[in-house]
Write an enzyme that holds these catalytic residues in place. Sequence first.
Site, short mmCIF file in Angstrom:
data_model
loop_
_atom_site.label_atom_id
_atom_site.label_comp_id
_atom_site.label_asym_id
_atom_site.label_seq_id
_atom_site.Cartn_x
_atom_site.Cartn_y
_atom_site.Cartn_z
N GLN A 166 0.78 -1.24 0.00
CA GLN A 166 0.00 0.00 0.00
C GLN A 166 0.82 1.30 0.00
OE1 GLN A 166 -3.80 0.01 2.35
NE2 GLN A 166 -2.74 1.58 3.51
N GLU A 209 -3.16 9.60 -0.75
CA GLU A 209 -2.42 10.34 0.27
C GLU A 209 -1.35 11.22 -0.35
OE1 GLU A 209 -1.17 7.82 3.49
OE2 GLU A 209 -3.21 7.15 3.87
N GLU A 287 4.56 -2.14 8.68
CA GLU A 287 3.18 -2.06 9.18
C GLU A 287 2.32 -3.13 8.51
OE1 GLU A 287 1.58 1.91 8.73
OE2 GLU A 287 -0.50 1.22 8.78
N LYS A 339 -5.06 5.51 15.28
CA LYS A 339 -5.99 6.32 14.49
C LYS A 339 -7.24 6.45 15.34
CE LYS A 339 -4.90 4.36 9.88
NZ LYS A 339 -5.21 3.15 9.06
P1 PGA Z 1 -6.78 4.15 5.39
O1 PGA Z 1 -5.30 3.58 5.36
O2 PGA Z 1 -6.81 5.46 6.02
O3 PGA Z 1 -7.16 4.13 3.94
O4 PGA Z 1 -7.58 3.11 6.16
C1 PGA Z 1 -4.22 4.11 6.03
C2 PGA Z 1 -3.36 2.97 6.52
O5 PGA Z 1 -3.61 1.80 6.17
O6 PGA Z 1 -2.47 3.21 7.33
ZN ZN Z 2 -2.07 0.86 7.52
#
Ligand code: PGA
Ligand code: ZN
Length: 417
Positions: A166, A209, A287, A339
């Site tokens: 990702q 992002e 991660e 988060k």
């Molecule tokens: P998301 O991903 O905000 O799209 O869930 C961010 C991440 O996986 O750290």
């Molecule tokens: Zn993540």
Amino acid sequence: MMSRIKSVSAIEILDSRGRPTLLANCELSDGKLGRASLPSGASTGSAEALELRDRDPARYAGLGCLKAAENVSQHINRAIAGRDFASQEALDRCLIDLDGTDNKSRLGANAILSVSMAFARAQAAQRGVELYQHFADIAGTVPRLPQPMINLFSGGVHAGGQVAIQDVQVVVPGAVTMSETLGVVSDVFRSAATRLLDKYEMRLLTADEGGLAPPFASSQEMFLEAVRAIEAAGYSPNDDLALTVDVAASHFFEDGAYHLDGERLDSAGMADRIDEWRRDFPIVSVEDGLDETDWDGWRALFERLRGRVMVLGDDLLCTNPARVRRAITEKAADSLLLKVNQIATLSEAAEALRLARAAGWHVVLSARSGETEDDWLADLAVGWAGDYIKVGSITQSERLAKYNRLLELEHYARLTF
Ligand code: PGA
Ligand code: ZN
């Protein structure tokens, strides 16, 4: 300090992907105001609190937030207007009870967090302190600047999925200031963009992002290009800049296997692959290297990587104190990606932070791929003394709002790493 709530309300606004989210206002009876808007993920963990969406296909493909807004302005407002709350914890406890479900699905995690966050801002205003200081007082932490983990390349669900992993991010371990860090990363970002323009003969579009998202042939190539970009900008990989990776493995785990770069890997095979990346490239943090349900795999992966890189849990932990506790007991990770909207109240997120710190873990405060121009995350990362902050790249204003706030705090509040 007692804070009497006069009213709370919320409206539907749009995030950086053009999808609905919430903006909430909280007014205290002394006239002090707090407002907050919320981010939203795409790469969501299945243990996250439930973000309430309207599911009305006639509006925003079902993603509308009118019900969540109404839950704030009507339901929650009726329950808390006129009441005194002695602390963030007291307010959050009341919201959790009002919802009454395990995953906040009745009122919605978005409705609940918007009130939790707007109340924190109102209380900071009432106390006459900066938001970061108020956050620090909530968690009992000592403010400091986090190191940014800055997005360079994206794949997976944050881009077109050309490559499964990702995000590849850079950190600048030797930088002494935030402004130096951003300057170095800007050099590397430009050098990556120029190299890839040559290589793919196209101006690269940026992902959710703000990172570059070329059609890399493999994960390997994604890391290699990051190293080349660092070198081409005149820096030394390892000494000047290191890499961090969000594998987000849950998103390519299917039928019991990891589908990566045209291969089908089992858990041990995936751990081998991650260990190879770590040996070949200057990676300091991994991660979500494995699927969120693969606890046995996480234990084995941690055994292998501990002390070499940060083993960072996002989807695995979902900022959920119970899951953090389990990962500590089972020795499955040593770093928390925090988060707030995964758990939906500041108090529960602060509990996850406390558990992680008590176990000696690293903590990374993170934005979501859908963000707004609100900058509270910068204050939260400073107040809660994150080792790192993960906000995305340096190219879009919803990201820069946070970096610019960090620069402001570095300059005026004289905070340091
Ligand atoms: P998301 O991903 O905000 O799209 O869930 C961010 C991440 O996986 O750290
Ligand atoms: Zn993540």
